[in-house]
Design an enzyme around this catalytic site. Structure first.
Site, mmCIF file in Angstrom:
data_model
loop_
_atom_site.group_PDB
_atom_site.id
_atom_site.type_symbol
_atom_site.label_atom_id
_atom_site.label_comp_id
_atom_site.label_asym_id
_atom_site.label_seq_id
_atom_site.Cartn_x
_atom_site.Cartn_y
_atom_site.Cartn_z
ATOM 1 N N LYS A 102 0.794 -1.236 0.000
ATOM 2 C CA LYS A 102 0.000 0.000 0.000
ATOM 3 C C LYS A 102 0.829 1.291 0.000
ATOM 4 O O LYS A 102 0.406 2.282 -0.559
ATOM 5 C CB LYS A 102 -0.965 0.007 1.194
ATOM 6 C CG LYS A 102 -2.129 -0.949 1.026
ATOM 7 C CD LYS A 102 -3.113 -0.792 2.177
ATOM 8 C CE LYS A 102 -4.323 -1.674 1.960
ATOM 9 N NZ LYS A 102 -5.387 -1.438 2.943
ATOM 10 N N ASP B 253 -10.292 2.950 1.717
ATOM 11 C CA ASP B 253 -10.488 2.294 3.028
ATOM 12 C C ASP B 253 -11.192 3.223 4.014
ATOM 13 O O ASP B 253 -12.204 2.856 4.610
ATOM 14 C CB ASP B 253 -9.141 1.870 3.630
ATOM 15 C CG ASP B 253 -8.533 0.677 2.915
ATOM 16 O OD1 ASP B 253 -9.295 -0.201 2.466
ATOM 17 O OD2 ASP B 253 -7.294 0.607 2.818
ATOM 18 N N ARG C 27 3.189 6.116 19.276
ATOM 19 C CA ARG C 27 2.487 6.102 17.977
ATOM 20 C C ARG C 27 1.179 6.894 18.071
ATOM 21 O O ARG C 27 0.798 7.570 17.119
ATOM 22 C CB ARG C 27 2.171 4.671 17.536
ATOM 23 C CG ARG C 27 3.401 3.888 17.130
ATOM 24 C CD ARG C 27 3.018 2.501 16.621
ATOM 25 N NE ARG C 27 2.763 2.477 15.197
ATOM 26 C CZ ARG C 27 2.245 1.419 14.556
ATOM 27 N NH1 ARG C 27 1.906 0.332 15.221
ATOM 28 N NH2 ARG C 27 2.066 1.462 13.263
HETATM 29 P P1 ATR Z 1 -3.210 -1.781 10.565
HETATM 30 O O1 ATR Z 1 -2.793 -1.304 9.210
HETATM 31 O O2 ATR Z 1 -4.223 -2.895 10.530
HETATM 32 O O3 ATR Z 1 -3.615 -0.669 11.453
HETATM 33 P P2 ATR Z 1 -0.695 -1.908 11.989
HETATM 34 O O4 ATR Z 1 -0.247 -0.647 11.341
HETATM 35 O O5 ATR Z 1 0.268 -3.035 12.098
HETATM 36 O O6 ATR Z 1 -1.939 -2.514 11.184
HETATM 37 O O7 ATR Z 1 -1.315 -1.566 13.415
HETATM 38 C C1 ATR Z 1 -1.780 -2.531 14.290
HETATM 39 C C2 ATR Z 1 -2.405 -1.853 15.496
HETATM 40 O O8 ATR Z 1 -2.893 -2.867 16.394
HETATM 41 C C3 ATR Z 1 -1.421 -1.031 16.311
HETATM 42 O O9 ATR Z 1 -2.109 0.062 16.894
HETATM 43 C C4 ATR Z 1 -0.968 -2.025 17.379
HETATM 44 O O10 ATR Z 1 -0.459 -1.423 18.559
HETATM 45 P P3 ATR Z 1 1.104 -0.997 18.632
HETATM 46 O O11 ATR Z 1 1.232 0.295 17.907
HETATM 47 O O12 ATR Z 1 1.370 -0.874 20.092
HETATM 48 O O13 ATR Z 1 1.885 -2.125 18.005
HETATM 49 C C5 ATR Z 1 -2.273 -2.711 17.666
HETATM 50 N N1 ATR Z 1 -2.109 -4.036 18.293
HETATM 51 C C6 ATR Z 1 -1.717 -5.185 17.698
HETATM 52 N N2 ATR Z 1 -1.705 -6.206 18.592
HETATM 53 C C7 ATR Z 1 -2.123 -5.677 19.771
HETATM 54 C C8 ATR Z 1 -2.336 -6.211 21.092
HETATM 55 N N3 ATR Z 1 -2.126 -7.495 21.350
HETATM 56 N N4 ATR Z 1 -2.768 -5.365 22.051
HETATM 57 C C9 ATR Z 1 -2.995 -4.055 21.799
HETATM 58 N N5 ATR Z 1 -2.817 -3.494 20.587
HETATM 59 C C10 ATR Z 1 -2.385 -4.287 19.579
#
Ligand code: ATR
Length: 287
Positions: free
Chosen positions: A72, A108, A160
């Site tokens: 993307k 999206d 973030r």
């Molecule tokens: P997407 O494009 O689907 O948003 P991403 O950019 O990888 O994918 O983001 C995933 C999100 O899910 C992030 O906000 C991540 O939190 P972090 O920034 O702390 O990594 C969150 N996330 C993934 N697994 C998680 C978990 N087990 N508990 C809380 N937040 C989670």
């Protein structure tokens, strides 16, 4: 599917992996329902082949493509023009080929907004709590800020959330609150909120017993939107329903983003229900 001829227009999706995409089922059902001479195909494209694939759109006269993980962002410098939203998000999920020029869009976040509006919720003046600060959260928070919502962003990694809030302040002149995602902060953020959006992967297969929000914090005045679509009813949505909150699932967002792409390629209004039924069937067949 009607028969393929020399006039059939070709659309498709590039990504890696691609086996589980529901987009071919949705778009082919829509083409058929409207009697359009189009076909939609999945293309597995590895990172190192992305440039070749994009040149292939021109070389093979492909009408349009969807773009999914992991391409993307990487696809952006390979295109001729970007729609402002896609540029702001730094992510493209739809390419339209117009007279050989490749234009990148992002449907999206507009798909998210349309799913929300389809349930009668207009974001202007609403307080929205967003869980997560990744790629999906970025698009959703931009479009909500633009539509006049006030935002609280909670993320496991605070930095973030802070960076995303700063971007919203810069781009839309709206202050957004950033907090670490934990129970204490949820207790602070959720009272008075109109909409809660989960953009994290918590609750997605195979971790279907997990939820990002304790059930006791959900209440009837809240609309809970979980962008996870597998499973369709996450634990968060199940508990939201039990608390008499309104719910919107991730499948609606997925289908609306597809509908917006369909409209860009064909110039026709997308048959939303046809696309949704195709996606529902595909999801059931996957199991
Ligand atoms: P997407 O494009 O689907 O948003 P991403 O950019 O990888 O994918 O983001 C995933 C999100 O899910 C992030 O906000 C991540 O939190 P972090 O920034 O702390 O990594 C969150 N996330 C993934 N697994 C998680 C978990 N087990 N508990 C809380 N937040 C989670």
């Amino acid at each position: 599917m009607s028969s393929i001829t020399g006039k059939t227009k070709i659309c498709g999706i590039i990504g890696d992996p691609i086996e589980h995409t529901m987009s071919p089922a949705m778009h082919n059902a829509a083409f058929e329902a409207l009697g359009l001479d189009y076909i939609y195909l999945p293309f597995r494209v590895r990172r190192e082949e992305l440039k070749g694939a994009i040149n292939g759109i021109r070389a093979l006269n492909i009408a349009g493509l969807n773009v999914t993980i992991p391409h993307k962002s990487d696809v952006i410098p390979l295109l001729d023009k970007l729609d402002p939203l896609a540029e702001g998000m730094g992510a493209v999920n739809t390419i339209v080929s117009e007279d050989g020029k490749l234009i990148g869009y992002n449907t999206d976040a507009p798909g998210f907004l349309q799913a929300l509006r389809a349930k009668g919720i207009e974001p202007e003046g609403k307080k929205v709590v967003i869980l997560g600060a990744g790629g999906a959260a970025k698009g959703i928070s931009f479009i909500l800020a633009e539509a006049g919502a006030s935002l609280v962003i909670l993320n496991r990694t605070l930095s973030r959330a802070v960076a995303l809030a700063a971007q919203i302040a810069k781009s839309y002149g709206r202050s957004a609150k950033a907090m670490i995602l934990n129970e204490e902060n949820l207790k602070q953020a959720l009272p008075g909120a109109d909409v809660l959006v989960n953009t994290t992967s918590v609750g997605m297969v195979p971790d279907m017993n997990e939820t990002p929000v304790p059930a006791g914090l959900l209440q009837p005045d809240l609309t809970v939107f979980d962008i996870v679509y597998n499973p369709r009813e996450t634990r968060l949505l199940r508990e939201a329903k039990a608390a008499s909150a309104r719910t919107i699932d991730g499948l609606d967002m997925l289908v609306w983003q597809g509908a917006r792409a369909f409209e860009k390629w064909t110039g026709r209004e997308a048959p939303f229900e046809v696309m949704k039924q195709a996606a529902v069937k595909e999801l059931a067949d996957e199991r």
